[in-house]
Design a protein around this motif. Structure first.
Motif: not given
Ligand SMILES: Cc1ncc(COP(=O)(O)O)c(C=O)c1O
Length: 411
Positions: A365-367, A192-194, A196-198, A265-270
């Motif tokens: 992140a996402y740059g 489940v992944h709801i 980004s930047q939550v 857990l699948e963090p990217g941005r954090f």
């Protein structure tokens, strides 16, 4: 902050002189610190971190994270190959994504990855066929769409019924039943992944409550559920600091702990957002009729987030001689031929002058991973500062790089 003549500013100035601008600068130690914070917050609950490669897919960063014992979440054959190039154990790779092609699934099967995050019943059927054809057994999780609002930008909301991701529980259970005895598949659990930047821990708790209930129901239907891939989406700091990751862990722990699952857990941005900065030089300034424009050599092709999401990034003037400059409200814009080409709007800065350096913060992140060649602009170089040592990890593209794939029909 602006213009302070400290060691960091001197280092960024010297890197900009050495490598040119725009220049990405990534702080490896900060990535490690974030990883440690995440692991501490989820201590006792966390099985493995699968870094979401899409957030920043630089090989040097992947190698750094792999050395820290992290697994990886990929969404394409290209991201899978990046992980392979840095020697990641394929069993620590999960493959998510709403539109996996047969060729990509086949490549992932051949690589022997540890988890397929399956997004639809039809994808499960394809995976079963492709695995059977290769005499393989595909370990998989079914991605549920929990229909939970993430309270974030619409474009990065992924867990509602409006979104293309995952499937409703009924469909998942029916697919599971259909493949109960498919030898080429091994059901491991749910994904489940709801979004980004939550920023609100309660949104994660809402998703956890739904998934927990689904896991109980699935077990009652006679399926072993050993794994929960709870996705990423943990917020990074842009304009305001989000609640600490410990608050997210505290919100979901009572819901997930009783399930006794392997938690991914699948963090990217954090992990990477705050570790990345984009250093850019002022080309010129221009008094518009309403705005004071500061035209810099970075643009939306380098950092798309402001144009795409209206995202806010901190901007700092890195000038030693700002004393006596009046403070002005500036729009920081690039050279690209779009009015959407801005990096920041209405920022109060000591009046920047041509030749000054600006630093766009929280850009890790996402740059680079969203950079493009729009307006035929070569992509920027990148330096990784790790354990005090600065190294060029991405050379600046050349115009020849840009043209290398194109073919001119015969005259
Ligand atoms: C399936 C999945 N996992 C993890 C992530 C990482 O999200 P974030 O960078 O917000 O942690 C994404 C991002 O879109 C995703 O789609």
């Amino acid at each position: 902050m602006n213009g302070r003549p400290d060691a960091r500013a001197r280092r960024l100035e010297s890197l900009a002189r050495e490598h040119g601008t725009p220049l990405w600068v990534t702080d490896g130690d900060l990535v490690r610190a974030r990883l440690a914070e995440l692991r501490t917050a989820f201590r006792g609950l966390l099985h493995e971190v699968h870094y979401a490669v899409k957030a920043n897919s630089g090989l040097a960063l992947l190698a750094l994270l792999a050395a820290e014992g992290v697994g990886f979440d990929v969404v394409s054959a290209g991201e899978l190959e990046r992980c392979r190039r840095v020697g990641v154990d394929p069993r620590r790779i999960g493959f998510a994504g709403a539109g996996k092609t047969d060729a990509e699934l086949a490549a992932a099967l051949a690589a022997g990855i540890g988890l397929f995050d399956v997004e639809s019943p039809a994808e499960l059927d394809r995976l079963a066929r492709l695995a059977a054809e290769r005499g393989a057994v595909a370990p998989y999780a079914l991605r549920l769409n929990p229909d939970v609002e993430a309270g974030t930008h619409e474009y990065v909301t992924t867990g509602t019924r409006r979104n293309k991701f995952g499937m409703p529980f009924d469909a998942a259970l029916a697919a599971l039943e259909r493949h109960r005895s498919t030898a080429a598949l091994r059901f491991r659990g749910f994904h489940v992944h709801i979004g980004s930047q939550v920023t609100d821990p309660a949104r994660f708790a809402a998703a956890a409550a739904i998934v927990a209930q689904r896991i109980v129901a699935t077990r009652a239907a006679g399926f072993a559920v050993e794994l929960l891939d709870f996705g990423g989406g943990f917020a990074a700091r842009y304009d305001v600091a989000p609640p600490p990751i410990a608050a997210v862990a505290a919100a979901v722990r009572p819901l997930l702990e009783p399930l006794h699952v392997e938690l991914l857990l699948e963090p990217g941005r954090f992990l990477v957002a705050e570790a990345g900065e984009l250093v850019t030089r002022v080309i010129g300034v221009k008094e518009g009729q309403e705005r004071h424009f500061v035209i810099v050599d970075a643009a939306m092709n380098d950092l798309l987030r402001p144009a795409l999401y209206g995202a806010w990034h901190p901007v700092e003037l890195l000038a030693g001689e700002e004393a006596g400059r009046p403070t002005v409200s500036c729009d920081i814009v690039g050279p690209v031929c779009e009015s959407g080409d801005f990096l920041a709007k209405e920022r109060l800065l000591p009046r920047p002058a041509p030749g000054d350096l600006l630093v766009i913060g929280s850009a890790g992140a996402y740059g680079t991973s969203m950079s493009s060649n729009y307006n035929s602009r070569p992509r920027a170089a990148e330096v990784l500062i790790d354990r005090g040592v600065a190294r060029l990890v991405r050379r600046r593209e050349t115009i020849d790089d840009l043209l290398a794939t194109e073919l001119l029909p015969p005259a």
